[in-house]
Design a protein around this motif. Structure first.
Motif, mmCIF file in Angstrom:
data_model
loop_
_atom_site.group_PDB
_atom_site.id
_atom_site.type_symbol
_atom_site.label_atom_id
_atom_site.label_comp_id
_atom_site.label_asym_id
_atom_site.label_seq_id
_atom_site.Cartn_x
_atom_site.Cartn_y
_atom_site.Cartn_z
ATOM 1 N N THR A 155 1.167 -1.273 0.238
ATOM 2 C CA THR A 155 -0.164 0.075 -0.077
ATOM 3 C C THR A 155 1.163 1.732 -0.318
ATOM 4 O OG1 THR A 155 -0.310 0.349 2.343
ATOM 5 C CG2 THR A 155 -2.027 -1.384 1.304
ATOM 6 N N GLU B 247 -6.221 -0.724 -8.501
ATOM 7 C CA GLU B 247 -5.252 -0.729 -7.361
ATOM 8 C C GLU B 247 -6.881 -2.413 -6.641
ATOM 9 O OE1 GLU B 247 -4.325 1.435 -5.035
ATOM 10 O OE2 GLU B 247 -6.768 1.550 -4.218
ATOM 11 N N TYR B 248 -5.962 -3.445 -5.598
ATOM 12 C CA TYR B 248 -7.092 -4.194 -5.586
ATOM 13 C C TYR B 248 -6.443 -4.579 -4.034
ATOM 14 C CZ TYR B 248 -5.905 -6.574 -9.804
ATOM 15 O OH TYR B 248 -5.815 -5.989 -11.981
ATOM 16 N N ALA B 249 -7.481 -4.852 -3.361
ATOM 17 C CA ALA B 249 -7.466 -5.084 -1.425
ATOM 18 C C ALA B 249 -7.370 -6.274 -0.926
ATOM 19 C CB ALA B 249 -8.779 -4.164 -1.503
ATOM 20 N N VAL C 131 -15.866 1.051 -5.628
ATOM 21 C CA VAL C 131 -15.049 -0.603 -4.576
ATOM 22 C C VAL C 131 -15.472 -1.222 -4.775
ATOM 23 C CG1 VAL C 131 -15.106 -0.548 -2.141
ATOM 24 C CG2 VAL C 131 -14.263 2.143 -2.816
ATOM 25 N N HIS D 25 -11.337 5.043 -10.716
ATOM 26 C CA HIS D 25 -10.240 4.147 -9.828
ATOM 27 C C HIS D 25 -11.344 3.177 -9.136
ATOM 28 C CE1 HIS D 25 -7.023 3.251 -7.278
ATOM 29 N NE2 HIS D 25 -8.217 3.859 -6.220
ATOM 30 N N GLN E 267 -11.019 0.031 -6.712
ATOM 31 C CA GLN E 267 -10.274 -0.841 -5.753
ATOM 32 C C GLN E 267 -10.471 -2.076 -5.786
ATOM 33 O OE1 GLN E 267 -11.201 -0.426 -1.647
ATOM 34 N NE2 GLN E 267 -9.242 -0.098 -1.086
ATOM 35 N N SER F 297 -12.418 4.707 -1.751
ATOM 36 C CA SER F 297 -11.553 3.557 -2.564
ATOM 37 C C SER F 297 -10.173 3.732 -2.709
ATOM 38 C CB SER F 297 -12.498 3.959 -4.288
ATOM 39 O OG SER F 297 -12.067 5.060 -4.761
ATOM 40 N N GLY F 298 -9.911 4.923 -2.075
ATOM 41 C CA GLY F 298 -8.197 5.633 -2.108
ATOM 42 C C GLY F 298 -8.076 5.970 -3.083
#
Length: 392
Positions: A15, A224-226, A170, A196, A198, A90-91
């Protein structure tokens, strides 16, 4: 939504900030993003003078009509104030000046939430219709697919507008979400958008970007991945006419192991000054062992005077992967295909029409939204009628 991870999963996700030349470091502060000059890598293809000041100081105070939301029962749709709990979940961190300005200026946030384990059969449709380009506007939306839910969300953009927007997505653990973005603007619209996503553990996310209208349309789509096991598919279909600039920039950050991504974008160009740009960026971090990724861009030039720029990039920090690759091609009609059809009695205009439809049809079928397939085929036909078929 807050993603809760077990310690083992948390350790498997990287992260820290992206230290990659493929993707600038983000910031919410507008002043941290200098006014672009066009010499920067991320702006070198974009016609800045045609952005109507979105990248400079033009006020983003234009009134936007409330988007029309058609949502089946069970979907929670809310229009929230600027300060709300879902914004930022969502970051997403703005990676350029326009996205930071839109983040700061958007007065409301459209929130769409698909509850845990809900299966929504009909698409959720959000339509934003612009009524003029004089005043620039900013909008913000957040789509949350809670764990083990399944849904399709369609964003439609129509009319005339000067717009900067951010969309956060998300995708909870085990969820399946498709988000379709359709830019069917009038010829004078300018749209700079950022999406974006996540993607949670063992979740599946498909993003579809369809761009036909507008004077200048530039989309940045990032993922991106969570958690491990997530899958991302990005599909794009675009058709640029004379003088039109269409630009798609993508970035997939493989920051977790055993994740997948697949990117396929196809575009056609016709008319003097038609310009398309596709930049596909994939970062595979050290922690991302066992991942598999592939990105592909194909462009079909239908008339003289067009330009298609295609730039695939891979940055790999670990060799312990299942596979990584990319492909890019730009060309004219396939003469052999045309000859084959003509030799069997197909008239030349009809042969060209069939070749173009064949170029797009496999991608349209992969979208897997039946309600949109017929519409997209008809739109391709309408684009062909504007120019290329009249030329022969």
């Amino acid at each position: 939504m807050t993603v809760t991870e077990t310690p083992a999963v948390a350790e498997a996700i990287e992260t820290t900030k992206v230290s990659s030349h493929l993707h600038p470091e983000g910031s919410f502060r507008v002043e941290d993003h200098p006014v672009p000059t066009g010499r920067e890598e991320i702006w070198r293809f974009t016609p800045l003078k045609r952005l109507r000041g979105l990248h400079q100081e033009t006020a983003l105070t234009g009134d936007t009509d409330t988007p029309v939301v058609t949502a089946p029962d069970g979907v929670v749709a809310e229009l929230l104030g600027a300060d709300n709990a879902v914004k930022g979940t969502s970051g997403f961190v703005p990676n350029d000046r326009i996205s930071a300005r839109a983040w700061e200026a958007a007065a409301r946030t459209l929130s769409l939430r698909i509850p845990t384990e809900a299966v929504v059969e009909e698409p959720i449709v959000v339509t934003l219709t612009g009524t003029g380009t004089e005043d620039a506007s900013a909008t913000h939306a957040v789509v949350t697919a809670e764990p083990h839910s399944k849904a399709t969300v369609v964003f439609r953009f129509e009319g005339s507008m000067t717009l900067a927007d951010n969309v956060e997505i998300v995708v909870g653990d085990g969820a399946q979400l498709t988000v379709v973005n359709i830019d069917d603007w009038a010829d004078d619209a300018v749209h700079v958008g950022h999406r974006h996503a996540q993607v949670g553990r063992d979740a599946t996310f498909r993003h579809v970007d369809v761009t036909f209208g507008g004077d200048v349309v530039r989309h940045d789509t990032t993922a991106e991945y969570a958690g491990p096991g997530g899958s991302v598919e990005m599909l794009g279909l675009y058709f640029a006419d004379a003088g039109q600039h269409i630009e798609h920039r993508l970035f997939v950050d493989h920051n977790a192991p055993n994740t997948e991504s697949n990117v396929v974008y196809k575009g056609a160009l016709q008319g003097e000054g038609a310009h398309t740009v596709w930049v596909g960026n994939v970062l595979i971090r050290k922690v991302a062992e066992g991942i598999e990724t592939y990105e592909e861009n194909r462009n079909l030039v239908l008339t003289d005077g067009c330009q298609a720029d295609s730039v695939p990039n891979l940055e790999i920090e670990t060799g312990e992967i299942a596979g990584a690759g990319h492909a890019s091609a730009t060309g004219r009609f396939d003469d052999e295909q045309l000859f084959y059809l003509r030799s069997r009695g197909v008239e030349e205009n009809e042969a060209r029409r069939l070749v173009v439809h064949g170029f797009f049809n496999d991608l349209i079928r992969r979208i897997q939204v039946p309600a949109l397939e017929e519409e997209l085929v008809a739109t391709v036909e309408a684009e062909l009628a504007k120019n290329v078929l009249k030329a022969f």
